[in-house]
Design an enzyme around this catalytic site. Structure first.
Site, PDB file in Angstrom:
ATOM      1  N   TYR A 142       0.860  -1.194   0.000  1.00  0.00           N
ATOM      2  CA  TYR A 142       0.000   0.000   0.000  1.00  0.00           C
ATOM      3  C   TYR A 142       0.898   1.248   0.000  1.00  0.00           C
ATOM      4  O   TYR A 142       0.721   2.149  -0.829  1.00  0.00           O
ATOM      5  CB  TYR A 142      -0.915  -0.004   1.222  1.00  0.00           C
ATOM      6  CG  TYR A 142      -1.790   1.229   1.345  1.00  0.00           C
ATOM      7  CD1 TYR A 142      -2.931   1.367   0.570  1.00  0.00           C
ATOM      8  CD2 TYR A 142      -1.474   2.259   2.239  1.00  0.00           C
ATOM      9  CE1 TYR A 142      -3.744   2.505   0.684  1.00  0.00           C
ATOM     10  CE2 TYR A 142      -2.272   3.385   2.353  1.00  0.00           C
ATOM     11  CZ  TYR A 142      -3.407   3.505   1.577  1.00  0.00           C
ATOM     12  OH  TYR A 142      -4.198   4.623   1.680  1.00  0.00           O
TER      13      TYR A 142
HETATM   14  N1  LIG Z   1      -9.304   6.585   5.114  1.00  0.00           N
HETATM   15  C1  LIG Z   1      -8.041   6.905   5.347  1.00  0.00           C
HETATM   16  O1  LIG Z   1      -7.588   6.905   6.503  1.00  0.00           O
HETATM   17  C2  LIG Z   1      -7.143   7.300   4.192  1.00  0.00           C
HETATM   18  C3  LIG Z   1      -5.927   7.916   4.482  1.00  0.00           C
HETATM   19  C4  LIG Z   1      -5.096   8.282   3.423  1.00  0.00           C
HETATM   20  C5  LIG Z   1      -5.465   8.042   2.124  1.00  0.00           C
HETATM   21  N2  LIG Z   1      -6.659   7.425   1.862  1.00  0.00           N
HETATM   22  C6  LIG Z   1      -7.000   7.203   0.455  1.00  0.00           C
HETATM   23  O2  LIG Z   1      -8.237   7.825   0.174  1.00  0.00           O
HETATM   24  C7  LIG Z   1      -8.902   7.123  -0.895  1.00  0.00           C
HETATM   25  C8  LIG Z   1     -10.308   6.803  -0.469  1.00  0.00           C
HETATM   26  O3  LIG Z   1     -10.256   6.030   0.704  1.00  0.00           O
HETATM   27  P1  LIG Z   1     -11.525   5.888   1.674  1.00  0.00           P
HETATM   28  O4  LIG Z   1     -10.974   5.610   3.020  1.00  0.00           O
HETATM   29  O5  LIG Z   1     -12.456   7.016   1.453  1.00  0.00           O
HETATM   30  O6  LIG Z   1     -12.138   4.523   1.115  1.00  0.00           O
HETATM   31  P2  LIG Z   1     -13.652   3.946   1.125  1.00  0.00           P
HETATM   32  O7  LIG Z   1     -13.454   2.464   1.071  1.00  0.00           O
HETATM   33  O8  LIG Z   1     -14.422   4.517   2.255  1.00  0.00           O
HETATM   34  O9  LIG Z   1     -14.241   4.461  -0.262  1.00  0.00           O
HETATM   35  C9  LIG Z   1     -13.603   4.065  -1.450  1.00  0.00           C
HETATM   36  C10 LIG Z   1     -14.582   4.080  -2.606  1.00  0.00           C
HETATM   37  O10 LIG Z   1     -13.837   3.682  -3.775  1.00  0.00           O
HETATM   38  C11 LIG Z   1     -14.589   2.716  -4.490  1.00  0.00           C
HETATM   39  N3  LIG Z   1     -13.680   1.841  -5.236  1.00  0.00           N
HETATM   40  C12 LIG Z   1     -12.907   0.841  -4.762  1.00  0.00           C
HETATM   41  N4  LIG Z   1     -12.253   0.235  -5.775  1.00  0.00           N
HETATM   42  C13 LIG Z   1     -12.621   0.875  -6.919  1.00  0.00           C
HETATM   43  C14 LIG Z   1     -12.306   0.708  -8.278  1.00  0.00           C
HETATM   44  N5  LIG Z   1     -11.496  -0.284  -8.685  1.00  0.00           N
HETATM   45  N6  LIG Z   1     -12.858   1.529  -9.188  1.00  0.00           N
HETATM   46  C15 LIG Z   1     -13.724   2.519  -8.782  1.00  0.00           C
HETATM   47  N7  LIG Z   1     -14.077   2.711  -7.507  1.00  0.00           N
HETATM   48  C16 LIG Z   1     -13.528   1.895  -6.581  1.00  0.00           C
HETATM   49  C17 LIG Z   1     -15.376   1.954  -3.432  1.00  0.00           C
HETATM   50  O11 LIG Z   1     -16.517   1.317  -4.006  1.00  0.00           O
HETATM   51  C18 LIG Z   1     -15.739   3.075  -2.461  1.00  0.00           C
HETATM   52  O12 LIG Z   1     -16.956   3.682  -2.802  1.00  0.00           O
HETATM   53  C19 LIG Z   1      -8.041   5.891  -1.173  1.00  0.00           C
HETATM   54  O13 LIG Z   1      -7.203   6.153  -2.287  1.00  0.00           O
HETATM   55  C20 LIG Z   1      -7.210   5.736   0.092  1.00  0.00           C
HETATM   56  O14 LIG Z   1      -6.014   5.062  -0.134  1.00  0.00           O
HETATM   57  C21 LIG Z   1      -7.512   7.055   2.865  1.00  0.00           C
END
Ligand SMILES: NC(=O)c1ccc[n+]([C@@H]2O[C@H](COP(=O)([O-])OP(=O)(O)OC[C@H]3O[C@@H](n4cnc5c(N)ncnc54)[C@H](O)[C@@H]3O)[C@@H](O)[C@H]2O)c1
Length: 256
Positions: A156
């Protein structure tokens, strides 16, 4: 189909849940038409409904960002519907934990497919129209994990660092076309991902918030809306002289 050329248009990937959904609502509140691109049909419907109920405009696009043809289709749909694409928020991402020794081939494929190729395909799909218009803003959702190592997060962390490499290359390549490319590096954020994971272990959101107490200098994790505000700033003209940058939004976690 009538084209509404007056409002800006944003494609936001992964906007069915979490940070992407918060971005979709934030951008729509600012009068931007949003293409809600996500893997999950019910999640797409939910985001679109909230936007439309609040008087905004959204189109739902069922998309797997790891498939280039899906990313191309979203761009085509946005152009057909509204005649322009001003903003891409390449947010869709998956988190796969484990040390490198535990990593399977399927894990690699998933991480590379969604977090790296998916971001690149999303950018590739919008660049031609942005180059033609000589303007555009791309914001990539990376992670604080791109800059700081975490135990048990090898691939990741690698994938998120990779998105920063892409961001800088695109910023260098397309600055002359009036296109800005930036990234946000969020810290721990209470999204559907974490909420669902905790629910699987029998924990509530309140318990999750309790567990994240003490995180960073502010002593708490972020709400998705706080990250969406940073995404919006980078996507909007408010940041018109910022490009090629990774902005950390981690409540001071990385300072300690
Ligand atoms: N939550 C955290 O703590 C955090 C911290 C840093 C970065 N991020 C990044 O933020 C982004 C969103 O994370 P989140 O926590 O909101 O996730 P989440 O799981 O709450 O939401 C992610 C969304 O992306 C969609 N998704 C997954 N795979 C997909 C694909 N192949 N094509 C299209 N849509 C797809 C899912 O259906 C979901 O609706 C990610 O890139 C994650 O790495 C999250």
């Amino acid at each position: 189909m009538m084209h509404d050329h007056s409002a800006k248009v944003a494609i936001i990937t992964g906007s069915g849940a979490g940070i992407g959904k918060a971005c979709a609502l934030r951008f729509a509140n600012a009068g931007i038409n949003v293409a809600v691109a996500d893997l999950s049909e019910p999640a797409i419907k939910s985001t679109c409904k909230i936007i439309e109920d609040n008087g905004g405009k959204a189109i739902g696009c069922r998309t797997d960002v790891s498939a280039e043809k899906d990313c191309q289709k979203v761009a085509e749909t946005a152009l057909r519907t509204w005649g322009r694409i001003d903003i891409l928020v390449a947010n869709a991402g998956v988190q796969i934990g484990g040390s490198l020794l535990e990593t399977t081939e399927a894990d690699w494929e998933k991480i590379l497919g969604v977090n790296l190729k998916g971001v690149a395909y999303s950018c590739k799909a919008v660049l031609p129209t942005m180059i033609e218009k000589q303007s555009g803003s791309i914001v990539i959702n990376s992670s604080i994990n791109a800059l700081f190592g975490t135990a048990g997060m090898a691939i990741y962390d690698m994938s998120k660092a990779g998105t920063l490499g892409l961001m800088r290359s695109l910023a260098v390549e397309h600055g002359k076309h009036g296109i800005r490319v930036n990234a946000v590096c969020p810290g721990n954020t209470i999204t559907d991902f974490h909420i669902n994971k905790m629910a699987g272990k029998g924990n509530t959101v309140e318990q999750l918030r309790e567990m994240t107490k003490g995180y960073g200098l502010l002593g708490r994790a972020a709400e998705p809306e706080e990250i969406a505000n940073v995404m919006y700033f980078l996507a909007s003209d408010e940041s018109s002289f910022i490009t090629g940058q990774a902005i950390i939004a981690d409540g001071g976690f990385s300072v300690t």
